[in-house]
Design a protein around this motif. Structure first.
Motif, PDB file in Angstrom:
ATOM      1  N   UNK A  63      67.815  87.094 -51.276  1.00 28.86           N
ATOM      2  CA  UNK A  63      67.232  85.946 -50.584  1.00 28.86           C
ATOM      3  C   UNK A  63      66.077  85.329 -51.361  1.00 28.86           C
ATOM      4  N   UNK A  64      65.448  86.108 -52.229  1.00 34.91           N
ATOM      5  CA  UNK A  64      64.340  85.579 -53.029  1.00 34.91           C
ATOM      6  C   UNK A  64      64.821  84.627 -54.115  1.00 34.91           C
ATOM      7  N   UNK A  65      66.087  84.698 -54.451  1.00 33.62           N
ATOM      8  CA  UNK A  65      66.626  83.915 -55.564  1.00 33.62           C
ATOM      9  C   UNK A  65      67.655  82.886 -55.114  1.00 33.62           C
ATOM     10  N   UNK A  66      68.141  83.010 -53.893  1.00 26.34           N
ATOM     11  CA  UNK A  66      69.167  82.114 -53.389  1.00 26.34           C
ATOM     12  C   UNK A  66      68.518  80.819 -52.905  1.00 26.34           C
ATOM     13  N   UNK A  67      69.193  79.711 -53.125  1.00 25.42           N
ATOM     14  CA  UNK A  67      68.628  78.424 -52.751  1.00 25.42           C
ATOM     15  C   UNK A  67      69.498  77.786 -51.676  1.00 25.42           C
ATOM     16  N   UNK A  68      68.999  77.772 -50.465  1.00 35.55           N
ATOM     17  CA  UNK A  68      69.648  77.067 -49.369  1.00 35.55           C
ATOM     18  C   UNK A  68      68.571  76.336 -48.574  1.00 35.55           C
ATOM     19  N   UNK A  69      68.981  75.714 -47.474  1.00 34.05           N
ATOM     20  CA  UNK A  69      68.044  74.900 -46.701  1.00 34.05           C
ATOM     21  C   UNK A  69      66.855  75.715 -46.209  1.00 34.05           C
ATOM     22  N   UNK A  70      67.116  76.889 -45.689  1.00 35.87           N
ATOM     23  CA  UNK A  70      66.038  77.700 -45.118  1.00 35.87           C
ATOM     24  C   UNK A  70      65.122  78.279 -46.194  1.00 35.87           C
ATOM     25  N   UNK A  71      65.712  78.750 -47.302  1.00 35.30           N
ATOM     26  CA  UNK A  71      64.865  79.340 -48.345  1.00 35.30           C
ATOM     27  C   UNK A  71      64.038  78.274 -49.065  1.00 35.30           C
ATOM     28  N   UNK A  72      64.602  77.087 -49.247  1.00 38.90           N
ATOM     29  CA  UNK A  72      63.847  76.016 -49.909  1.00 38.90           C
ATOM     30  C   UNK A  72      62.725  75.506 -49.008  1.00 38.90           C
ATOM     31  N   UNK A  73      63.031  75.293 -47.727  1.00 40.98           N
ATOM     32  CA  UNK A  73      61.995  74.821 -46.800  1.00 40.98           C
ATOM     33  C   UNK A  73      60.893  75.865 -46.647  1.00 40.98           C
ATOM     34  N   UNK A  74      61.276  77.143 -46.564  1.00 48.56           N
ATOM     35  CA  UNK A  74      60.282  78.209 -46.469  1.00 48.56           C
ATOM     36  C   UNK A  74      59.447  78.325 -47.733  1.00 48.56           C
ATOM     37  N   UNK A  75      60.093  78.124 -48.880  1.00 46.66           N
ATOM     38  CA  UNK A  75      59.355  78.175 -50.147  1.00 46.66           C
ATOM     39  C   UNK A  75      58.346  77.038 -50.228  1.00 46.66           C
ATOM     40  N   UNK A  76      58.721  75.863 -49.747  1.00 42.09           N
ATOM     41  CA  UNK A  76      57.765  74.756 -49.726  1.00 42.09           C
ATOM     42  C   UNK A  76      56.603  75.076 -48.799  1.00 42.09           C
ATOM     43  N   UNK A  77      56.899  75.670 -47.656  1.00 39.96           N
ATOM     44  CA  UNK A  77      55.825  76.022 -46.723  1.00 39.96           C
ATOM     45  C   UNK A  77      54.868  77.030 -47.358  1.00 39.96           C
ATOM     46  N   UNK A  78      55.402  78.062 -47.994  1.00 37.65           N
ATOM     47  CA  UNK A  78      54.572  79.086 -48.634  1.00 37.65           C
ATOM     48  C   UNK A  78      53.790  78.484 -49.800  1.00 37.65           C
ATOM     49  N   UNK A  79      54.478  77.723 -50.654  1.00 37.33           N
ATOM     50  CA  UNK A  79      53.818  77.141 -51.826  1.00 37.33           C
ATOM     51  C   UNK A  79      52.718  76.165 -51.460  1.00 37.33           C
ATOM     52  N   UNK A  80      52.980  75.311 -50.474  1.00 41.11           N
ATOM     53  CA  UNK A  80      51.959  74.338 -50.077  1.00 41.11           C
ATOM     54  C   UNK A  80      50.796  75.006 -49.356  1.00 41.11           C
ATOM     55  N   UNK A  81      51.075  76.066 -48.618  1.00 48.60           N
ATOM     56  CA  UNK A  81      49.987  76.811 -47.979  1.00 48.60           C
ATOM     57  C   UNK A  81      49.070  77.416 -49.041  1.00 48.60           C
ATOM     58  N   UNK A  82      49.665  78.064 -50.038  1.00 48.32           N
ATOM     59  CA  UNK A  82      48.867  78.715 -51.084  1.00 48.32           C
ATOM     60  C   UNK A  82      48.157  77.712 -51.982  1.00 48.32           C
ATOM     61  N   UNK A  83      48.677  76.495 -52.063  1.00 46.24           N
ATOM     62  CA  UNK A  83      48.033  75.453 -52.869  1.00 46.24           C
ATOM     63  C   UNK A  83      46.622  75.168 -52.375  1.00 46.24           C
ATOM     64  N   UNK A  84      46.407  75.246 -51.085  1.00 45.76           N
ATOM     65  CA  UNK A  84      45.105  74.916 -50.501  1.00 45.76           C
ATOM     66  C   UNK A  84      44.169  76.110 -50.414  1.00 45.76           C
ATOM     67  N   UNK A  85      44.586  77.273 -50.854  1.00 45.85           N
ATOM     68  CA  UNK A  85      43.718  78.447 -50.806  1.00 45.85           C
ATOM     69  C   UNK A  85      42.756  78.419 -51.998  1.00 45.85           C
ATOM     70  N   UNK A  86      41.466  78.434 -51.742  1.00 44.94           N
ATOM     71  CA  UNK A  86      40.491  78.372 -52.844  1.00 44.94           C
ATOM     72  C   UNK A  86      40.238  79.758 -53.451  1.00 44.94           C
TER      73      UNK A  86
END
Length: 170
Positions: free
Chosen positions: A33-56
């Motif tokens: 699941x860490x390497x597979x690209x589907x709707x849920x994994x891509x949307x979740x990856x965006x959520x995780x990535x954008x959350x961590x973007x704002x962490x100082x």
């Protein structure tokens, strides 16, 4: 961004799984699941990535990778999205977060008497830290939720559009 383009840009899972420095993570790194690209994994990856973007914090990519493994979303995509906050974008992002936190806490957002000394810097940071951290947290949650919904919606829209095209073609 189309699925084929994302797959082409992502690193090979075998290369990462066999990296000797990442052996500490053990079998958790072998989850498909860490390497597979589907709707849920891509949307979740965006959520995780954008959350961590704002962490100082330093090493935002490590936090993004750990959260991606925890939530079982696409790891490379979540780690790459952290680079939205880079040395050029961090000052305006964090200034906006500070201003937002000041607005939410109803505090003034400027310093009238700032002296360039250790004590002056310490007093400025002690009064600026709460609004800054609150602003970062609010922006992390808002961007994370927005990114999840937008990617989820775009993916569904793209798939439905392809299905409609297939029905039209005899």
């Amino acid at each position: 961004m189309p699925k084929k383009t994302l797959k082409r840009l992502m690193p090979d899972p075998g290369t990462i799984k066999n990296n000797k420095y990442l052996g500490l993570l053990g079998s958790r790194l072998h989850d498909n699941n860490l390497w597979y690209l589907n709707r849920h994994s891509a949307a979740g990856a965006f959520a995780v990535g954008l959350f961590c973007t704002w962490m100082p914090i330093p090493f935002q990519m490590v936090l993004a990778a750990l959260l991606a493994m925890t939530f079982r979303v696409n790891l490379p995509l979540s780690a790459v999205l952290v680079w939205l906050s880079n040395p050029l974008t961090m000052p305006p992002m964090f200034y906006f977060a500070y201003r937002l936190g000041s607005f939410l806490l109803d505090r003034p957002h400027h310093y009238k008497h700032f002296e360039l000394s250790l004590s002056g810097l310490s007093s400025a940071m002690s009064s600026a830290a709460p609004p800054f951290l609150l602003g970062c947290l609010v922006m992390a949650i808002v961007c994370s939720a927005t990114g999840f919904m937008v990617i989820h919606g775009l993916w569904r829209w793209t798939v439905s559009r392809r299905w409609k095209r297939r029905r039209r073609i005899p």
